[in-house]
Enzyme design. Structure first.
Site, mmCIF file in Angstrom:
data_model
loop_
_atom_site.group_PDB
_atom_site.id
_atom_site.type_symbol
_atom_site.label_atom_id
_atom_site.label_comp_id
_atom_site.label_asym_id
_atom_site.label_seq_id
_atom_site.Cartn_x
_atom_site.Cartn_y
_atom_site.Cartn_z
ATOM 1 N N PRO A 144 -0.035 8.549 -15.001
ATOM 2 C CA PRO A 144 -0.523 9.452 -16.044
ATOM 3 C C PRO A 144 0.096 9.088 -17.391
ATOM 4 O O PRO A 144 1.320 9.071 -17.518
ATOM 5 C CB PRO A 144 -0.042 10.832 -15.582
ATOM 6 C CG PRO A 144 0.317 10.675 -14.146
ATOM 7 C CD PRO A 144 0.755 9.262 -13.986
ATOM 8 N N PRO A 145 -0.698 8.767 -18.406
ATOM 9 C CA PRO A 145 -0.146 8.412 -19.721
ATOM 10 C C PRO A 145 0.641 9.560 -20.323
ATOM 11 O O PRO A 145 0.424 10.733 -20.001
ATOM 12 C CB PRO A 145 -1.400 8.099 -20.551
ATOM 13 C CG PRO A 145 -2.429 7.714 -19.545
ATOM 14 C CD PRO A 145 -2.154 8.599 -18.359
ATOM 15 N N GLY A 157 10.656 9.790 -2.896
ATOM 16 C CA GLY A 157 10.979 10.065 -4.287
ATOM 17 C C GLY A 157 12.435 9.807 -4.577
ATOM 18 O O GLY A 157 13.197 9.347 -3.724
ATOM 19 N N GLU A 205 -3.715 0.904 -9.041
ATOM 20 C CA GLU A 205 -2.764 1.991 -9.264
ATOM 21 C C GLU A 205 -2.606 2.271 -10.755
ATOM 22 O O GLU A 205 -2.459 1.355 -11.564
ATOM 23 C CB GLU A 205 -1.405 1.622 -8.664
ATOM 24 C CG GLU A 205 -0.321 2.675 -8.889
ATOM 25 C CD GLU A 205 0.982 2.275 -8.247
ATOM 26 O OE1 GLU A 205 1.023 2.198 -6.998
ATOM 27 O OE2 GLU A 205 1.965 2.020 -8.980
ATOM 28 N N HIS A 237 -0.311 10.016 -5.135
ATOM 29 C CA HIS A 237 1.080 9.870 -4.708
ATOM 30 C C HIS A 237 1.745 11.244 -4.730
ATOM 31 O O HIS A 237 1.486 12.062 -5.616
ATOM 32 C CB HIS A 237 1.843 8.939 -5.652
ATOM 33 C CG HIS A 237 1.322 7.537 -5.687
ATOM 34 N ND1 HIS A 237 2.140 6.444 -5.883
ATOM 35 C CD2 HIS A 237 0.067 7.040 -5.567
ATOM 36 C CE1 HIS A 237 1.412 5.333 -5.884
ATOM 37 N NE2 HIS A 237 0.146 5.681 -5.693
ATOM 38 N N TYR A 271 8.788 -1.410 2.425
ATOM 39 C CA TYR A 271 9.710 -2.093 1.514
ATOM 40 C C TYR A 271 10.094 -3.465 2.065
ATOM 41 O O TYR A 271 11.112 -3.608 2.749
ATOM 42 C CB TYR A 271 10.953 -1.235 1.296
ATOM 43 C CG TYR A 271 10.625 0.117 0.692
ATOM 44 C CD1 TYR A 271 10.470 0.272 -0.674
ATOM 45 C CD2 TYR A 271 10.417 1.233 1.511
ATOM 46 C CE1 TYR A 271 10.145 1.497 -1.233
ATOM 47 C CE2 TYR A 271 10.094 2.469 0.967
ATOM 48 C CZ TYR A 271 9.953 2.594 -0.406
ATOM 49 O OH TYR A 271 9.622 3.807 -0.951
ATOM 50 N N LYS A 299 7.965 6.907 10.079
ATOM 51 C CA LYS A 299 6.893 7.457 9.244
ATOM 52 C C LYS A 299 5.530 7.248 9.909
ATOM 53 O O LYS A 299 4.660 8.127 9.860
ATOM 54 C CB LYS A 299 6.920 6.804 7.862
ATOM 55 C CG LYS A 299 8.126 7.197 7.022
ATOM 56 C CD LYS A 299 8.060 6.686 5.592
ATOM 57 C CE LYS A 299 8.396 5.233 5.470
ATOM 58 N NZ LYS A 299 8.531 4.797 4.044
ATOM 59 N N GLN A 350 5.919 -1.802 -1.499
ATOM 60 C CA GLN A 350 6.517 -1.984 -2.818
ATOM 61 C C GLN A 350 6.148 -3.382 -3.308
ATOM 62 O O GLN A 350 5.904 -4.290 -2.523
ATOM 63 C CB GLN A 350 8.036 -1.852 -2.688
ATOM 64 C CG GLN A 350 8.810 -1.992 -3.976
ATOM 65 C CD GLN A 350 8.562 -0.845 -4.929
ATOM 66 O OE1 GLN A 350 7.556 -0.873 -5.638
ATOM 67 N NE2 GLN A 350 9.431 0.134 -4.947
#
Length: 611
Positions: free
Chosen positions: A23-24, A110, A20, A79, A153, A174, A185
């Protein structure tokens, strides 16, 4: 290719893994991340995933990174969050992902709307991740194209207060909506995970479950991320890490060994063969974990071997283990083959040497690190500051005047409250050294948000200012960052020009995008460095234009987020938005690290108390 098809085709007796990345924040970090991903791809991950910032804050960067990795032949999981997203944005992203050949989506809820902000525009079709999964499955254009994953989770969701059974019911919803796989997670309590894993299987959830594993990189990042995601940390683990917290290398080594042990237990006791590595955009620890597990084609436990030239009676007794012996010819062949297998990638902007490409930023220092590093900046896993409305109201109350804000910053300095929106932890022991100076600045209305004392060659094992390996020395230049009014910026500039004598550098910026400085455009101020046996000088704290501008954007966004906890038109919101609009963020460095009072003497030169 759909990752569900990859898993189905994979030899079930063999392990697989995914990586994973986020984005910098900077262009240079983005470029260097591509080189890093190229090297890590040589470890043959099943796929890589690209995270999505809160409310789509990294939309363009996430899509760009995912598109690039997919085009390079790396199967990519994008994601995607669905709450706090502008209406239509979800469709735009799904269409863009499909056009770039991306077949895998990790559907996430989110962050919840900040401060119960019903006035923030969001797509009413989506309240939970299950809604996003259902939507993808209901649209013919997306249904057959995308493989959809969801989050699990094991320790419960950080923003939820429901019990485990209810959380598992939500996971089941889901899956029933059409999810194909689960990425969990991160966690550190193996016993809890195995119990949770058994329960979800008993609940009828049979799709692949890929545990999230984050090798501990630094003590501070571990504390930050586990707090944000609500991961349970066994007391024995916390105690061990606390013992090592002053030695960054030992923490990193411990993190590698812990990840290896966790994965080994999960395979042995849970029959799990797939793992998702949260890299935090760093590569060396993940590589070491895979090498230790002998999954990367190289054994990390390989020892140096004795080259035995000719038969006969040796001068010293030979080891009983003959695997520690090698002939000169075999030694040459082994070295040649190893060198020929090193993957060649474009040089990184941080360091040019091949051996340093993977490790030049191995000890990131959040927003004070090297802006060229892919890991630059304080990051949680999915974006956002981690501030919650209950936390804000409980600690910071309802500020209505500037004096109220001054008192909040003073209360943090006096340890009456554990955090501020800009300082997510209690005051550090290091800051106590300069506490009286920070209090004086704050009472002026210059609200301090970052600082360090000057240090001249302290032992690296010092409990307050030490860091890095033992048997070294560390150095620091004094610096301080604070918010102040524009008139104060002018005063500071005038004094630096007239009395700084080249010893003082500064940056100042505001929300409008103005930036003032006396630092050359390409200037870089290393304000923390260490000297250790057998190593080059290590620079962990760097203040330069790019890093300051990146932090400035984040700092003013924190004012916006803080204000959002209060209703529009309220005194609190008007105050915080006014501060955001009018104040300046200022960073001042004094280069005389041999004089511990140099910075403060300079700043307080016009203060009657200085006499």
């Amino acid at each position: 290719m759909k990752i569900s098809d990859q898993i189905a085709a994979h030899d079930s007796s063999q392990p697989f893994y995914t990586f994973e990345f986020f984005p910098p924040r900077t262009d240079q970090g983005f470029e260097n991340l591509m080189s890093r991903i190229s090297r890590l791809s040589a470890l043959n991950p099943l796929a890589i995933s690209v995270t999505w910032g809160a409310g789509g804050s990294t939309k363009d960067r996430s899509l760009e990174l995912a598109g690039l990795t997919q085009s390079e032949g790396l199967n990519t999981i994008l994601h995607l969050t669905c709450t706090n997203m502008e209406k239509g944005l979800v469709d735009d992203v799904l269409k863009a992902a499909k056009s770039q050949g991306i077949r895998n989506i990790l559907a996430l809820r989110g962050d919840p709307p900040r401060g119960e902000e019903e006035w923030i525009a969001s797509d009413p079709r989506f309240a939970r991740a299950a809604d996003l999964v259902s939507y993808i499955r209901s649209v013919p254009e997306y249904s057959s194209w995308f493989c959809v994953g969801v989050a699990g989770y094991p320790d419960g969701h950080a923003d939820s207060f429901v019990d485990e059974d209810t959380e598992i019911e939500r996971l089941k919803s889901k899956v029933d909506a059409g999810a194909d796989f689960i990425i969990t997670q991160l966690f550190y309590d193996i016993d809890q995970f195995l119990s949770w894993y058994k329960k979800i299987r008993q609940k009828g959830i049979q799709i692949p479950v890929i545990p999230g594993v984050m090798p501990i990189q630094t003590y501070s990042s571990f504390a930050r991320v586990t707090k944000l995601c609500g991961a349970r940390v066994p007391e024995s683990l916390s105690a061990k890490l606390a013992e090592l917290s002053h030695d960054d290398q030992l923490v990193k080594d411990f993190g590698v060994n812990l990840a290896v042990d966790m994965i080994s237990r999960l395979r042995l006791e849970g029959g799990i063969n797939g793992f998702h590595f949260c890299t935090l955009n760093l590569e060396k620890s993940v590589q070491r974990v895979l090498e230790s597990l002998t999954w990367a084609g190289v054994s990390a436990s390989a020892l140096n071997r004795l080259i035995v030239d000719t038969p006969g009676t040796p001068t010293h007794p030979l080891p009983e283990d003959t695997t520690l012996l090698i002939s000169p010819i075999n030694a040459t062949d082994t070295a040649t083959n190893s060198l020929s297998n090193i993957s060649v990638t474009d040089g990184e902007a941080g360091r040019g040497e091949l051996n340093n490409a993977a490790t030049w930023d191995d000890f990131p220092n959040g927003r004070f690190g090297d802006f060229k590093s892919p890991a630059f900046g304080n990051q949680d896993l999915y974006g956002g500051s981690g501030i919650s409305r209950p936390e804000a109201l409980a600690q910071w109350g309802s500020p209505k005047q500037l004096d109220d804000l001054t008192q909040i910053f003073l209360d943090h300095l006096d340890s009456k409250i554990p955090t501020t929106p800009f300082s997510p932890t209690p005051l550090s022991p290091e800051s106590l050294i300069i506490l009286s100076h920070l209090e004086r600045l704050t009472k002026r209305g210059w609200w301090t948000v970052g600082s360090q004392p000057a240090v001249d060659g302290a032992d690296s094992s010092d409990e307050v200012v030490g860091w890095g390996p033992r048997s070294g020395y560390v150095f620091q230049k004094g610096f301080v960052e604070f918010f102040c009014e524009e008139a104060d910026v002018a005063t500071i500039e005038e004094r630096i020009n007239e009395e700084g004598n080249g010893w003082v550098h500064y940056f100042a910026g505001n929300l409008k995008g103005d930036c003032r400085s006396n630092v050359p455009d390409d200037g870089r101020n290393a304000v923390t460095w260490g000297v250790f046996p057998g190593q080059e000088i290590v620079q962990t704290t760097i203040i330069e234009r790019e890093s300051f501008l990146s932090w400035k954007e984040e700092a003013f966004s924190i004012w916006s987020e803080w204000s959002s906890f209060y209703r529009p038109g309220s005194e609190e919101r008007n105050l915080l938005e006014g501060v955001r609009n009018d104040r300046w963020l200022v960073s001042v460095v004094h280069h005389d690290y041999k004089d511990s009072e140099a910075l403060w003497t300079f700043l307080f030169a016009d203060d009657p108390k200085s006499a």
